[in-house]
Design an enzyme around this catalytic site. Structure first.
Site, PDB file in Angstrom:
ATOM      1  N   ASP A 130       0.851  -1.191   0.000  1.00  0.00           N
ATOM      2  CA  ASP A 130       0.000   0.000   0.000  1.00  0.00           C
ATOM      3  C   ASP A 130       0.892   1.247   0.000  1.00  0.00           C
ATOM      4  O   ASP A 130       2.085   1.178   0.324  1.00  0.00           O
ATOM      5  CB  ASP A 130      -0.894  -0.027   1.244  1.00  0.00           C
ATOM      6  CG  ASP A 130      -1.745   1.213   1.370  1.00  0.00           C
ATOM      7  OD1 ASP A 130      -2.408   1.572   0.385  1.00  0.00           O
ATOM      8  OD2 ASP A 130      -1.721   1.836   2.451  1.00  0.00           O
ATOM      9  N   ASP A 139      -0.326   5.020   1.100  1.00  0.00           N
ATOM     10  CA  ASP A 139      -0.583   6.017   2.138  1.00  0.00           C
ATOM     11  C   ASP A 139      -0.324   5.449   3.540  1.00  0.00           C
ATOM     12  O   ASP A 139      -0.915   4.446   3.945  1.00  0.00           O
ATOM     13  CB  ASP A 139      -2.032   6.510   2.048  1.00  0.00           C
ATOM     14  CG  ASP A 139      -2.311   7.147   0.694  1.00  0.00           C
ATOM     15  OD1 ASP A 139      -1.346   7.604   0.049  1.00  0.00           O
ATOM     16  OD2 ASP A 139      -3.488   7.172   0.284  1.00  0.00           O
ATOM     17  N   ASP A 147      -1.467  -0.533   6.027  1.00  0.00           N
ATOM     18  CA  ASP A 147      -1.747  -0.013   7.364  1.00  0.00           C
ATOM     19  C   ASP A 147      -3.207  -0.153   7.770  1.00  0.00           C
ATOM     20  O   ASP A 147      -3.548   0.007   8.937  1.00  0.00           O
ATOM     21  CB  ASP A 147      -1.350   1.461   7.453  1.00  0.00           C
ATOM     22  CG  ASP A 147      -2.174   2.319   6.498  1.00  0.00           C
ATOM     23  OD1 ASP A 147      -2.199   2.003   5.291  1.00  0.00           O
ATOM     24  OD2 ASP A 147      -2.795   3.301   6.944  1.00  0.00           O
TER      25      ASP A 147
END
Length: 783
Positions: A598, A600, A738
């Site tokens: 991922d 961000d 996250d």
């Protein structure tokens, strides 16, 4: 014992086909007299006696007994033993001067005929059943039988339970050697208090000695128990040889190492082939071992490699909770791990409660009957979360009208730089909200209790604070199962705790207190406000907490578990010292794998850009300063940023992340670029950047992410970028993300590795990457 209390009969005599057998005390006396005569006979006379008894075919009970006695006495004489002394021992209970070998064995040696099948009374059947149930060896059974047949044995002298039996003092007994307890320091803290509790419980029955790498105030506590305290310099080049000499001098036979920081002692125990017990209090994620050892606890000689080696070598590892034991799964042999809940000394606590007046205790601290005292007890540091509780209490006082609320923070120390900075930040939080905050040590007697927040240095005696408190806070970010919770509940105080680690094993939300997300001042504030407004809830939760302590965290029960453990612990040198099996290399595990990553808050620092834009664009309707805003965003409990703000501010929050250039301006997290380039270029991993566009601005977000990837990684990485709202459509071995929980239209075709952020700390059972510097330790295990 007399013959009447231990009757063994031939199975033929007990047959249902035979007549009932009647015997009396006179029969026993006659038999004893005959035995004494036989015992004085020669070997030939004994053999003839047996032939006579056999020829007579005397089927009476006495006849069979005499026939069997003649056999046995004859066999004993052939082995050079004294039948008269042995006979006297068997009949009167007086112990013979020489040891007796099994007569059954001697008979089978002399005459190759099987012994008559014997059937036991109720007592013998029960004893045999217990031996079979626990798979006792013949040697163990012989030891028990020798004790039971001794004239000195009296069942009335025995305790009624195994716990009472183990508690008997046996100092100097070869089977209960000196146990050396190794602490990581002698400072006053929960881990060292555990050692003191264990020493108090065991010192009457178990010889103990204390070792510590440095002196401290708790040395006096151990010495008051009559225990020797030795200071050993772990930094010395001759540390291990000096320590081995000390252990030999003190006749130490086993080691108890307290805390993960005593992993060096476990390795030494393996080298010395000494039995050991390792008590783990910490809750360190496997991918953050170096971080906690080096940065948090500043251990010079301990790193993840040493810790992992110690876990493999340890034969007995004790955890204070099931959750914590599972946190280290895979690092130790399953049979080596065991959970023993830490207990608290209720007798000591109850004595304090019964001999103190609560009003007087509060007055001594400066608090009146009208004050609502919120206690936060524990070493003041970022891990314990005092800044969150200070923020919550400040808002309760200033915004919720709780003008009589007083917060007492106990546990400040001025040793480590990061702890000193953290104490300063607590004062800054109070000042930012217009709340008075003072050090207890700077107050005059008249000023005590006047500040709205009081910060007190670390204390040796803490029971007075529980008695004075109305509510106890434990809003830690990283904790296992602190004794503070159990002690507070023992004093019947409601608790407000973080929903992390093993705390839910001790507190049920809404029963003994409230569980709140870690790092959330607003959640702490809401929970305390409920208790502030309803004394009946406080009383009900306090009573429930007390009941749970009695059931689950008994001090005496903990002592019983450790007594049993130390009595039964054995070293396992074969496993500890065995050569490790060959493991595949890092390259072998990674080559050809597909790793999805991922963007961000995983590759790029999304939070930093949001904080910068929100604080500087005029959108900050809450008028928070930069430090407060950063604390709020970095420690948030919810993944979606807007959900962490009041409803009135959420429109401005979304405006900030939709502002032009937001995603194109994101900067990479430390080590991210280097790690991903190495995975591709060095280790042959197929890396895909899999990211979702924000629903508030999907088009511009996607375009800016392309520009961001090219700026950060170069044009060659653009082919690795996949923008999708449903990551379950992308195939791979693992996904580093996250987001706490990921779902889609399909079942996940990859293994989710959590990239650590404040809002995913509750996630259990998944591999966790705390920073890109530790990827080589985490990804191979995840794969």
């Amino acid at each position: 014992m007399g013959l009447t209390s231990n009757l063994w009969k031939s199975s033929s005599l007990l047959s249902t086909e035979s007549d009932d057998i009647h015997y009396s005390e006179q029969d026993d006396q006659d038999f004893a007299s005959d035995i004494y005569v036989l015992a004085e006979s020669t070997t030939d006379e004994l053999l003839n006696s047996w032939k006579v008894f056999t020829a007579l075919k005397d089927e009476s009970y006495q006849g069979r007994r005499l026939e069997n006695a003649a056999w046995r006495l004859h066999a004993m004489q052939k082995l050079g033993k004294s039948p008269s002394k042995e006979a006297e021992s068997r009949i009167t209970g007086r112990e013979a001067n020489s040891s007796t070998e099994s007569l059954a064995n001697s008979r089978s040696t002399e005459v190759q005929e099987p012994l008559p099948i014997m059937q036991a009374t109720w007592s013998a059947e029960q004893l045999l059943g217990a031996c079979l149930k626990h798979k006792l060896s013949n040697e163990t059974m012989e030891d028990f039988l020798q004790i039971l047949h001794s004239r000195k044995f009296d069942s009335a002298d025995l305790p009624c339970t195994s716990e009472e039996l183990r508690a008997l003092p046996l100092h100097g007994h070869p089977y209960r050697p000196v146990c050396a307890i190794f602490t990581h320091s002698l400072e006053r803290n929960g881990a060292n208090n555990f050692c003191l509790y264990i020493a108090r419980v065991l010192k009457q029955s178990q010889p103990l000695t204390i070792f510590s790498p440095k002196p401290g105030p708790m040395r006096e506590d151990f010495e008051k128990l009559g225990l020797q305290v030795s200071i050993v310099d772990t930094a010395s080049p001759t540390f291990l040889s000096d320590l081995a000499a000390s252990l030999k001098e003190l006749k130490v036979g086993m080691l108890l190492a307290n805390t993960i920081m005593r992993c060096d002692i476990i390795l030494m125990a393996a080298d010395l082939q000494l039995p050991s017990v390792w008590v783990i209090h910490e809750s360190w994620p496997q991918d953050q071992l170096d971080h906690y050892a080096k940065e948090v606890f500043m251990c010079k000689d301990i790193d993840s490699r040493v810790i992992r080696k110690a876990f493999k070598a340890a034969g007995n590892i004790i955890f204070p909770s099931d959750m914590q034991r599972h946190l280290y799964d895979g690092m130790f042999q399953p049979e080596a791990g065991r959970t023993i809940y830490n207990g608290i000394p209720l007798q000591q606590l109850d004595h304090f409660k019964q001999t103190r007046d609560r009003r007087e205790v509060r007055l001594a601290l400066g608090y009146s009957d009208e004050d609502f005292v919120v206690l936060h007890l524990g070493t003041v540091c970022s891990r314990k979360g005092q800044m969150f509780s200070a923020t919550a209490c400040s808002k309760l006082i200033k915004e919720d009208g709780c003008t009589n609320l007083k917060q007492l923070i106990v546990g400040a120390r001025y040793i480590r730089d990061h702890e000193i900075r953290y104490i300063d930040q607590i004062f800054q939080v109070a000042a930012a909200h217009g709340v008075s905050c003072r050090r207890w040590e700077d107050l005059t007697e008249e000023e005590r209790g006047q500040p709205q927040i009081t910060v007190m240095d670390i204390q040796a005696a803490v029971l007075q604070f529980y008695m004075a408190a109305d509510v106890v806070l434990v809003p830690s970010l990283n904790e296992v199962l602190p004794l503070v919770i159990c002690e507070a509940m023992a004093f019947e105080r409601p608790v407000v705790c973080s929903r992390i680690d093993a705390i839910p094993e001790a507190v049920t939300d809404g029963v003994e207190g409230y569980l709140v997300p870690p790092g959330s001042p607003d959640a702490i504030r809401a929970a305390v406000l409920k208790l502030y407004r309803d004394p009946a809830i406080c009383q009900r939760m306090g009573a429930a907490g007390r009941a749970r302590v009695l059931k689950q965290f008994s001090y005496s029960r903990m002592g019983e578990h450790y007594r049993e453990l130390l009595d039964t612990v054995t070293t396992q040198p074969a496993r500890a010292m065995a050569a490790p099996s060959k493991e595949p290399s890092l390259g072998e595990m990674l080559k050809g794998r597909t790793v999805l990553v991922d963007m961000d808050n995983t590759i790029v620092d999304w939070d930093a850009e949001f904080i910068r834009r929100y604080a500087s664009s005029g959108l900050n309707r809450g008028n928070r300063d930069l430090q407060e805003l950063e604390r709020m965003v970095r420690s948030r409990a919810k993944f979606e940023i807007e959900e962490n703000f009041p409803e009135s501010e959420r429109t401005e929050v979304l405006k900030a992340l939709k502002s032009p250039g937001f995603y194109e301006s994101l900067k990479p997290l430390p080590g991210a670029v280097e790690a991903l380039r190495d995975l591709v270029e060095v280790w042959g991993v197929d890396v895909k950047l899999v990211t979702a566009p924000h629903p508030s601005c999907p088009g511009t977000c996607a375009l800016e992410k392309y520009a961001s990837v090219e700026r950060i990684f170069g044009a060659s990485f653009l082919d690795r970028l996949i923008i999708t709202r449903d990551k379950t459509h992308v195939m791979g071995d693992i996904l580093i993300d996250d987001k706490p929980h990921i779902s889609g239209s399909k079942s996940c075709p990859w293994k989710h590795v959590i990239f650590s952020q404040s809002y995913n700390q509750d996630v259990q059972g998944k591999a966790r990457l705390s920073s890109w510097n530790s990827w080589q330790d985490v990804l191979p295990r995840a794969i």
